[in-house]
Write a protein that holds these residues in place. Sequence first.
Motif, PDB file in Angstrom:
ATOM      1  N   VAL A  17      30.968 -19.680  58.163  1.00  0.00           N
ATOM      2  CA  VAL A  17      31.235 -19.780  56.724  1.00  0.00           C
ATOM      3  C   VAL A  17      29.987 -20.216  55.961  1.00  0.00           C
ATOM      4  CG1 VAL A  17      32.596 -20.962  54.952  1.00  0.00           C
ATOM      5  CG2 VAL A  17      33.701 -20.188  57.066  1.00  0.00           C
ATOM      6  N   ILE A  18      29.365 -21.291  56.364  1.00  0.00           N
ATOM      7  CA  ILE A  18      28.255 -21.867  55.599  1.00  0.00           C
ATOM      8  C   ILE A  18      27.051 -20.919  55.505  1.00  0.00           C
ATOM      9  CG2 ILE A  18      26.613 -23.782  55.430  1.00  0.00           C
ATOM     10  CD1 ILE A  18      29.548 -24.466  54.632  1.00  0.00           C
ATOM     11  N   MET A  21      27.843 -18.399  52.983  1.00  0.00           N
ATOM     12  CA  MET A  21      27.923 -19.049  51.675  1.00  0.00           C
ATOM     13  C   MET A  21      26.526 -19.254  51.103  1.00  0.00           C
ATOM     14  SD  MET A  21      29.726 -22.563  50.488  1.00  0.00           S
ATOM     15  CE  MET A  21      31.340 -21.825  50.499  1.00  0.00           C
ATOM     16  N   ASN A  38      37.714 -16.973  51.421  1.00  0.00           N
ATOM     17  CA  ASN A  38      37.926 -17.852  52.562  1.00  0.00           C
ATOM     18  C   ASN A  38      39.417 -17.968  52.821  1.00  0.00           C
ATOM     19  OD1 ASN A  38      36.248 -19.388  54.282  1.00  0.00           O
ATOM     20  ND2 ASN A  38      35.353 -20.438  52.530  1.00  0.00           N
ATOM     21  N   ASN A  42      40.044 -23.172  55.061  1.00  0.00           N
ATOM     22  CA  ASN A  42      38.604 -23.378  54.904  1.00  0.00           C
ATOM     23  C   ASN A  42      38.206 -23.596  53.450  1.00  0.00           C
ATOM     24  OD1 ASN A  42      37.937 -23.348  57.590  1.00  0.00           O
ATOM     25  ND2 ASN A  42      37.323 -21.212  57.620  1.00  0.00           N
ATOM     26  N   HIS A  43      38.922 -22.982  52.545  1.00  0.00           N
ATOM     27  CA  HIS A  43      38.654 -23.163  51.120  1.00  0.00           C
ATOM     28  C   HIS A  43      38.731 -24.652  50.756  1.00  0.00           C
ATOM     29  CE1 HIS A  43      38.632 -22.114  46.843  1.00  0.00           C
ATOM     30  NE2 HIS A  43      39.621 -22.964  46.690  1.00  0.00           N
ATOM     31  N   ARG A  45      38.341 -27.146  52.739  1.00  0.00           N
ATOM     32  CA  ARG A  45      37.224 -27.845  53.385  1.00  0.00           C
ATOM     33  C   ARG A  45      35.922 -27.647  52.617  1.00  0.00           C
ATOM     34  NH1 ARG A  45      37.341 -26.368  59.590  1.00  0.00           N
ATOM     35  NH2 ARG A  45      35.906 -28.107  59.690  1.00  0.00           N
ATOM     36  N   VAL A  46      35.692 -26.430  52.127  1.00  0.00           N
ATOM     37  CA  VAL A  46      34.480 -26.141  51.357  1.00  0.00           C
ATOM     38  C   VAL A  46      34.480 -26.935  50.063  1.00  0.00           C
ATOM     39  CG1 VAL A  46      33.303 -24.335  50.022  1.00  0.00           C
ATOM     40  CG2 VAL A  46      34.043 -23.877  52.371  1.00  0.00           C
ATOM     41  N   PHE A  50      31.555 -29.513  49.180  1.00  0.00           N
ATOM     42  CA  PHE A  50      30.601 -29.191  48.130  1.00  0.00           C
ATOM     43  C   PHE A  50      31.014 -29.683  46.755  1.00  0.00           C
ATOM     44  CE2 PHE A  50      29.429 -26.163  51.379  1.00  0.00           C
ATOM     45  CZ  PHE A  50      28.056 -26.125  51.289  1.00  0.00           C
ATOM     46  N   VAL A  54      29.100 -26.092  44.085  1.00  0.00           N
ATOM     47  CA  VAL A  54      29.064 -24.815  44.790  1.00  0.00           C
ATOM     48  C   VAL A  54      28.322 -23.768  43.979  1.00  0.00           C
ATOM     49  CG1 VAL A  54      30.468 -22.941  45.714  1.00  0.00           C
ATOM     50  CG2 VAL A  54      31.173 -25.291  46.067  1.00  0.00           C
ATOM     51  N   LEU A  62      34.738 -18.819  44.319  1.00  0.00           N
ATOM     52  CA  LEU A  62      35.496 -19.020  45.547  1.00  0.00           C
ATOM     53  C   LEU A  62      36.922 -18.520  45.353  1.00  0.00           C
ATOM     54  CD1 LEU A  62      34.343 -22.630  46.450  1.00  0.00           C
ATOM     55  CD2 LEU A  62      33.625 -20.510  47.560  1.00  0.00           C
ATOM     56  N   SER A  64      40.649 -17.599  47.796  1.00  0.00           N
ATOM     57  CA  SER A  64      41.219 -17.890  49.114  1.00  0.00           C
ATOM     58  C   SER A  64      42.474 -17.070  49.355  1.00  0.00           C
ATOM     59  CB  SER A  64      41.530 -19.383  49.251  1.00  0.00           C
ATOM     60  OG  SER A  64      42.505 -19.784  48.322  1.00  0.00           O
TER      61      SER A  64
END
Length: 134
Positions: A17-18, A21, A38, A42-43, A45-46, A50, A54, A62, A64
């Motif tokens: 993911v990172i 990104m 995402n 995971n969304h 978590r991001v 961040f 972001v 972003l 999801s």
Amino acid sequence: MGKPHVLVAPYTVQGHVIPLMELSRHLAKQGIKISFVNTEFNHKRVIHAFGKNVDETGLFHLVSVPDGLEDGEDRNQIEKLTESLCQVMPRLLKDLIHKVNASDDDKILCLLADINLGLALDVAAEMGIPTVAL
């Protein structure tokens, strides 16, 4: 026609993911609109990692979709996660692309996907969207 618009789809495991990104954020700095898709898991978590930092450009968005697993299921069981993604992700990606293209002047012109998420490449091919795989 507006800005070029790329849908970015990483494989949903740690280490995938990172990097996508970071690439996406650099593309946004070059004036390319990015919709970074995402899983909902995971969304969260991001966003937690961040926060509001972001997007500095206004071009990095972003989005999801569900991964098909229930709350509390172990997402570290890669086989189970992949099986679930294969069942739900194609329809969800199609729906997302249709929704974005129906409501946004900046239509999705390309899909940038993790090579491990081949189902995303299949969806793009089916929809006639050029792809890039990393």
